[in-house]
Structures are given as C-alpha cells and as structure tokens.
Write a protein that holds these residues in place. Structure first.
Motif, mmCIF file in Angstrom:
data_model
loop_
_atom_site.group_PDB
_atom_site.id
_atom_site.type_symbol
_atom_site.label_atom_id
_atom_site.label_comp_id
_atom_site.label_asym_id
_atom_site.label_seq_id
_atom_site.Cartn_x
_atom_site.Cartn_y
_atom_site.Cartn_z
ATOM 1 N N LYS A 230 0.822 -1.205 0.000
ATOM 2 C CA LYS A 230 0.000 0.000 0.000
ATOM 3 C C LYS A 230 0.863 1.265 0.000
ATOM 4 O O LYS A 230 0.530 2.256 -0.655
ATOM 5 N N ALA A 231 1.970 1.227 0.735
ATOM 6 C CA ALA A 231 2.862 2.396 0.782
ATOM 7 C C ALA A 231 3.450 2.680 -0.591
ATOM 8 O O ALA A 231 3.564 3.838 -1.007
ATOM 9 N N LEU A 232 3.843 1.645 -1.297
ATOM 10 C CA LEU A 232 4.387 1.825 -2.642
ATOM 11 C C LEU A 232 3.315 2.327 -3.603
ATOM 12 O O LEU A 232 3.557 3.213 -4.429
ATOM 13 N N GLU A 233 2.108 1.774 -3.492
ATOM 14 C CA GLU A 233 1.020 2.208 -4.369
ATOM 15 C C GLU A 233 0.635 3.654 -4.089
ATOM 16 O O GLU A 233 0.321 4.421 -5.016
ATOM 17 N N ALA A 234 0.690 4.059 -2.819
ATOM 18 C CA ALA A 234 0.317 5.429 -2.451
ATOM 19 C C ALA A 234 1.279 6.460 -2.998
ATOM 20 O O ALA A 234 0.942 7.645 -3.095
ATOM 21 N N THR A 235 2.475 6.014 -3.353
ATOM 22 C CA THR A 235 3.467 6.957 -3.884
ATOM 23 C C THR A 235 3.662 6.787 -5.384
ATOM 24 O O THR A 235 4.661 7.236 -5.935
ATOM 25 N N GLY A 236 2.704 6.112 -6.029
ATOM 26 C CA GLY A 236 2.707 6.082 -7.489
ATOM 27 C C GLY A 236 3.213 4.816 -8.129
ATOM 28 O O GLY A 236 3.258 4.730 -9.358
ATOM 29 N N ARG B 259 2.542 1.400 -9.412
ATOM 30 C CA ARG B 259 1.387 0.569 -9.723
ATOM 31 C C ARG B 259 1.777 -0.908 -9.692
ATOM 32 O O ARG B 259 2.742 -1.318 -10.337
ATOM 33 N N THR B 260 1.023 -1.677 -8.939
ATOM 34 C CA THR B 260 1.245 -3.116 -8.808
ATOM 35 C C THR B 260 2.724 -3.406 -8.588
ATOM 36 O O THR B 260 3.420 -3.910 -9.467
ATOM 37 N N PRO B 261 3.253 -3.067 -7.428
ATOM 38 C CA PRO B 261 4.688 -3.268 -7.166
ATOM 39 C C PRO B 261 5.080 -4.729 -7.322
ATOM 40 O O PRO B 261 4.356 -5.631 -6.886
ATOM 41 N N VAL B 262 6.220 -4.964 -7.926
ATOM 42 C CA VAL B 262 6.695 -6.337 -8.104
ATOM 43 C C VAL B 262 7.077 -6.906 -6.745
ATOM 44 O O VAL B 262 7.398 -6.183 -5.789
ATOM 45 N N ALA B 263 7.085 -8.241 -6.639
ATOM 46 C CA ALA B 263 7.313 -8.913 -5.364
ATOM 47 C C ALA B 263 8.669 -8.567 -4.769
ATOM 48 O O ALA B 263 8.803 -8.383 -3.556
ATOM 49 N N SER B 264 9.707 -8.456 -5.626
ATOM 50 C CA SER B 264 11.045 -8.175 -5.102
ATOM 51 C C SER B 264 11.121 -6.777 -4.487
ATOM 52 O O SER B 264 11.829 -6.556 -3.498
ATOM 53 N N LEU B 265 10.356 -5.821 -5.052
ATOM 54 C CA LEU B 265 10.350 -4.465 -4.507
ATOM 55 C C LEU B 265 9.648 -4.443 -3.152
ATOM 56 O O LEU B 265 10.118 -3.808 -2.201
ATOM 57 N N VAL B 266 8.530 -5.153 -3.059
ATOM 58 C CA VAL B 266 7.814 -5.242 -1.788
ATOM 59 C C VAL B 266 8.687 -5.914 -0.737
ATOM 60 O O VAL B 266 8.788 -5.454 0.402
ATOM 61 N N GLU B 267 9.336 -7.013 -1.116
ATOM 62 C CA GLU B 267 10.184 -7.727 -0.163
ATOM 63 C C GLU B 267 11.362 -6.872 0.258
ATOM 64 O O GLU B 267 11.783 -6.900 1.425
ATOM 65 N N GLY B 268 11.906 -6.096 -0.656
ATOM 66 C CA GLY B 268 13.027 -5.236 -0.327
ATOM 67 C C GLY B 268 12.670 -4.191 0.715
ATOM 68 O O GLY B 268 13.386 -4.008 1.706
ATOM 69 N N ILE B 269 11.546 -3.500 0.521
ATOM 70 C CA ILE B 269 11.156 -2.461 1.483
ATOM 71 C C ILE B 269 10.697 -3.084 2.795
ATOM 72 O O ILE B 269 10.859 -2.509 3.878
ATOM 73 N N LEU B 270 10.163 -4.296 2.719
ATOM 74 C CA LEU B 270 9.784 -5.014 3.943
ATOM 75 C C LEU B 270 11.014 -5.305 4.795
ATOM 76 O O LEU B 270 11.049 -5.001 6.000
#
Length: 692
Positions: free
Chosen positions: A428-434, A436-447
C-alpha cells in the motif's frame, strides 16, 4: 627539540605563539619533524589564514565514504569540522588526510584553534598528517603501502601554496593507476588458477579425503554479531584441525575492497571460502568457480531482494543460516545445498562459570542488550534523508511511519501474522506513492530493509518501557546496554553503555535477573542462547506469530505423510488435536498463553499455507525445519506479551531455584542447537557430502 627563539616578532609574543610553543613537543612526535619549525611560526601567525570553506564536506547518505584529502593547513577549521562531522556505518570513521608542506603554517593553524581543540584534533582517530618538506614523498609511500585500500577520490584545496593541490592530485592519480594495474594482475592470476584442471581436481580430492582443509572466513568489522561470530567460527574450524584464516578490515577507517579478497585468495589458495551475508555473484570475479563458497546468511540484506539480474548460483555454492526464500528462488540455490541454522554461539565464550567480583556493577533485575535505541520517527527521517529519498522506495519510507504501527496493532489484537500485515502495508505504501502493482522483489526489499527494522524499534522500545514501568513500581534495577540509549528521550536514565562481546557480555547475562529478547523477527536469537549458556535467564516478548509458527511447524510435518482425520469444504486436511502428540503439545502451549488451538478439537493449514505446501513437492524438505517453540521449552512460562506478564516473570525470577532451573534447561537446549562447534562441523560436512 628546537628552543624558543630569543628574539620574537610581535606575532611571536602573543597567546597564539604560546599555544604553538606548548603544542610543539606533541606536534614534533605526531608529524615526525626535526627542529627549526618554531622559528617560523611567528611569521606564519602574522599571515592572514585562508577563509574557511562552507557547505557540505561529506557526501550525504554514504555509509562508507572514502578518505578525504585536505591540502593546506594554515587554517585548520575545515579540518576540525571534517573530523567532527564524519559519520559512517557502526564504528566506521572515514579517514581524513591533511597535507601541508609548510610545517610552520600547519603549527600556526593549530595554534589559532586554541590548545584544547588543537590537542583533540592531533589525537583524533583516523587523521593522517603529512606535514613538512617531505610531505609529498611521505604521501606517496603511504599510498603505496595501502594499494589494496579504498583511495581518496578528490582533493579539497584549503589555501595550500600554489601547485600543491595539483601535485597531490597527480600523486592520487598515480595511486589509482597502480591500484588498477594490481587488480588486473590479480585477475590474471585467478583466471589461470581457474583454468588449471589440476587445481580443480586437487581441491575436489581434498574435500573428499583430507582431514585438514584451508578455509578462508570473511567478515566485516562494521557489524554487530557477525564479526565476533566469524572469529569464533575460525577458532572452531582450527580446533577441528583445519587451517582457517579470517579476512577482515585492518582498522575502523578502511572498508574492504575487491583487492583485499583477491590478495587473500592468491596468498592463501583456500579450499573453501565462507562469505558472511554475501554470495559469490555479489563479489564479482574473485573466487574461482571450482572453489566452494558457503554463504553464511544471517541478516536480511538488501542485495538478496534488490531488483535486476544476478548470476545464478553454481554447483559449488552453499548457504547456511537464515534461509530466505529469495536465496532459493531468485539465486537458484537448491535446498540440498542449504543448511538452516539460527545464530550459532561459542560455548568457549558463553558458559556458566562464576563471574569475577569486579563485574558486580553489572548486576541488575532486568537487562536488555540491543542497539535499537533510536526513536522510530528519527529512524524514518534518517533513512529517508540518507539516501532513501533517491531510492526506489522513495516516499514510501515516509508512508511506513504511520502504516507500520497500524500493522502491529492489527497483528496484536486480531491474531494475525505481523509479517503478512507488514507485507500488505508495504504494498500500500508503494502504491500510495505512485508505484502501480509493485513487483514482489520491490515489496520484499522495502519489507526487509525498512518496515521490519522500524517494527523492531517499536517492539523493543515498548518492551523497554514496560520494563522501566515495572522496575519503577517495584524498586528493581533496569540496565539498557548498547549504543544510543543515553540519548533516548524516555529511557536514558537506564542506559549503561556498550558491552564488549565476550567476558563482559557473559557476566552481564549471568548477573541480570532476566535478560529480555524482543524482536518481531522471532523468538530464536543468539541473545537467547548466549544468555542461557552464560547462566542467565532469557525471556522473550512473544507474538501471536510465534505461537502460530509452532502450529504451522507441526502441520508442515504432518500434511502429506499422515492421513487427515477430515477435510474442510475446500478440501484442506484437518487433524484431530487429541490424536496427535505434536498437536497436543502445541494446544497446551496455546492454552498456557490464553488461546485455543483450532475449532471443535480439529486444526488444519490455512489457504496460504496450503499454497506454500503445494509449491514445494511433498517429500522435499520445507521450511521451517524445526519447531520454533523448542529452544525456549515453554514461552508460556518465559514469554510475555504485556507489562503485567513481564512484571510477573521478573518476580518469579527472584526465586533462585526457579531461575536456575529454567536457565539450565534452556541452556542445555541452546548448547545442543546453537553451539558454534556443531555449526562448524555441519558446515564442513555439508560441503564434503557434495563431493562424495
């Protein structure tokens, strides 16, 4: 030593000259100067020093800035500011190099600072002085001797004599050329080594038959747990009969380069290499492909999750430690070359022998050892300011400041896994900043890089506040060990500084009534093993996720190997709790923690868990590999999830029999599961098995 001139100019009779005279003995030693300098200081003090430069000295957000070269020391204000403003990762301090051919001008510059500030600058760690007529030659020699080290990239002209800055720049250019030539020479040697079939055959044969192997263990001194643990691993490997060596930075001002690795490979010719938190592809062409590499994966490093293409692992690549799925899925490490292991601990360092009476100052009722003292809001701003603003995550970092506490609230009150809730908030944080549909590696990285560390700060500091509240009510003593607690806005009074890894830390464990471990990443940690093995009592702040992992572990073992007792409407297997001893143990644990396992006496995997099981073919090892509740025996007894539960455990720990009984029981399991001795043996055996 030169005497003070009998006849002085007006500039040589004032306070600054007196400071210079007082500083002269220390300066003479530090700068390796002979006499004759003081005679010129009076004239130098009469000169107008260059105006100090303003602006940023160090690049923002750089954890390992290269050495800074300042040419000209007639004014030392810039030099003093560079020393005061330098920052780095953990204890890293970038080196500051001062070049001034006119010794009298440099001494005058120090004198203008005042004696106290000048002596402080002379004694500052990581400051190199090249002063006097031989300054340029000394600089050349110094760089030649350190060709493997990171070299300065630029020169700051601080009012040096004409041509001096250009001369220093030329010397640096020659040093960089020499470094590049050395890298090419090393690369050629390693290519020849890799292409030699006899070398490949010899290493394979040694792994099959040799009792003693040459093993290189690499680490960084700019770490908390990994550096001392790497030293412990080298000691264990040596005790097993191997020729083990450690590759680590030589001091607090030098970051390892590829040349450090290649030189170690050429000089030692190891049969195997242990890389801490890095894999072979991350280093580039350093380790020949036929030399086994064991990645000791302990931390959630960003390069495990970053986007982009990375070379896949080869047949001589292995992983031990924390087995993040990305290591298997993204880098292609098969599970047969992976060994799960949680934070090995040296039994030589951490044991239950009585501590020396001189350590009595460490005695307390509650101890917490952690560097996680930074207020969460300050952490978010620092990460954003130090490069986060320009990262792929960008403003999502700021979004997580409010989203992470919300995820923690849901997980605590609605019996959800915090990991899953944080993943949702990262998306949601990635989507809120523009995005769209963040890839899994990007989500895992920020996690892994932002959300989990931020959640850990909230989690640990709340546990510390609970402890402080209980101690205040009961008149108990709380010790917070680690860097930064002395600056905490609420808990500074409990700060007791950092502990040396070894006897001082062992004593602190033993002399504390209880030692708290609190981490959203789980209850199994080296802190728990170290405390129990030292004769202390570890207690943990538990989460619903900790309890539910015990359920998931049992079901993970049962699905596909035991006939289910029933099925859900969508076909998922169900098991009767009373008919299976493993599930009965989990149900009892849940009951002691005020929860009920399953529904109607039955329990089964969730839809998410069935998807994981279906992704891994049945019969193939699956994570987790062991019951996470096993090492602590009973987190109902030694775990807490509220301030009142924490207070009750501390009260029980005041019974010597209760405390020593639990300490001994947990310590026995810790030595069995977390011992560095066993870790070293299993690591070598895993690689040996691949050559049979």
């Amino acid at each position: 030593m030169s005497a003070v001139p009998a006849v002085r100019t007006p500039a040589a009779s004032g306070p600054a000259f007196q400071v210079a005279t007082s500083l002269w003995p220390a300066v003479q030693r530090a700068w390796d100067l002979s006499g004759g300098v003081l005679e010129g200081v009076g004239a130098a003090l009469g000169e107008t020093p260059p105006a100090p430069k303003g602006g940023t000295i160090w690049p923002p957000g750089e954890s390992f800035a290269p050495p800074l070269v300042i040419v000209g020391a007639a004014s030392t204000e810039l030099l003093a500011r560079a020393v005061a403003e330098r920052t780095g990762s953990l204890q890293y301090l970038p080196r500051v190099m001062a070049i001034e051919p006119r010794a009298e001008a440099a001494l005058a510059g120090l004198a203008r600072l005042g004696e106290g500030a000048a002596r402080e600058l002379l004694a500052a760690r990581g400051v190199e002085w090249f002063v006097g007529p031989a300054a340029m030659e000394r600089l050349k020699d110094w760089l030649n001797e350190r060709v493997d080290n990171p070299l300065p990239k630029s020169v700051v002209d601080n009012g040096a004599p004409p041509g001096t800055a250009a001369g220093v720049a030329k010397i640096l250019g020659e040093a960089h050329a020499r470094q590049q030539a050395t890298m090419r020479e090393h690369a050629a040697v390693l290519r020849q080594w890799a292409s030699n079939r006899a070398n490949r055959t010899a290493i394979a044969e040694r792994w099959r038959t040799a009792a003693s192997l040459r093993l290189l263990v690499t680490t960084s001194r700019f770490s908390t747990y990994m550096w001392p643990s790497a030293i412990d691993l080298v000691d264990v490997l040596a005790s097993l009969g191997h020729d083990a060596r450690l590759l680590v930075e030589p001091d607090d001002h030098t970051k390892q380069t590829q040349l450090h690795y290649t030189r170690a490979m050429i000089d030692f010719e190891p049969d195997g290499v242990v890389l801490l938190n890095y894999m072979r592809p991350h280093l580039g062409p350093v380790v020949p492909p036929h030399v086994p590499v064991v990645t000791w994966s302990q931390d959630a490093m960003g390069h495990y999750f970053a986007g982009g293409r990375l070379a896949r692992s080869g047949v001589h690549d292995f992983v031990v430690g924390m087995l993040y799925p990305e290591l298997r899925d993204r880098l292609g490490v098969p599970e047969e070359r992976m060994l799960p292991w949680a934070n090995p601990v040296s039994p030589m360092k951490f044991h239950g022998a009585p501590v020396d009476a001189s350590r009595e100052r460490l005695r307390c009722d509650v101890a917490l050892m952690t560097r996680h003292s930074e207020p969460p809001a300050a952490y978010v701003r620092r990460v954003y300011d130090q490069g986060g603003a320009a990262s792929t995550y960008g403003k999502a970092i700021l979004e997580l400041e409010r989203r992470v506490p919300e995820a923690m609230r849901r997980a605590a009150h609605e019996e959800r896994w915090l990991l899953h809730e944080l993943q949702t908030e990262c998306t949601k944080a990635l989507e809120a900043t523009g995005t769209r549909t963040p890839v899994a590696s990007l989500v895992e990285g920020i996690l892994q890089q932002i959300a989990l560390p931020l959640a850990d700060l909230h989690f640990r500091q709340q546990a510390a506040r609970w402890a402080a509240g209980a101690c205040a009510r009961r008149g108990w003593r709380l010790h917070l060990y680690g860097k930064g607690w002395e600056d905490h806005p609420e808990l500074a009074e409990h700060a007791r500084g950092e502990l040396a890894h070894g006897e001082e830390l062992r004593a602190a464990y033993q002399l504390a009534g209880v030692t708290i471990h609190a981490s959203v990443r789980g209850q199994n940690h080296q802190r728990v093993a170290e405390a129990a093995m030292s004769g202390g009592l570890p207690i943990v702040r538990r989460t619903f996720e900790d309890l539910d992992r015990a359920r998931w572990y049992q079901l993970n073992e049962m699905v596909g190997s035991i006939e289910p007792d029933g099925r859900t409407d969508d076909g998922r297997p169900l098991f009767t709790i009373a008919d299976h001893p493993g599930l009965l143990r989990v149900a009892a644990l849940w009951s002691r923690c005020g929860r009920t396992l399953g529904q109607g006496g039955m329990v089964g995997p969730t839809r998410r868990e069935m998807a994981i099981l279906e992704h891994c073919p049945l019969g193939k090892p699956k994570l987790p590999h062991e019951d996470p509740a096993w090492p602590l025996i009973d987190v109902g007894a030694v775990g807490f999830s509220s301030e009142s539960e924490l207070e009750a455990i501390v009260e029980r720990s005041r019974s010597a029999a209760w405390r020593s009984g639990w300490s001994a029981a947990i310590g026995t399991r810790a030595r069995e599961r977390f011992s560095m001795d066993r870790f070293g043996r299993d690591l070598v055996e895993m690689v040996r098995a691949s050559y049979r």
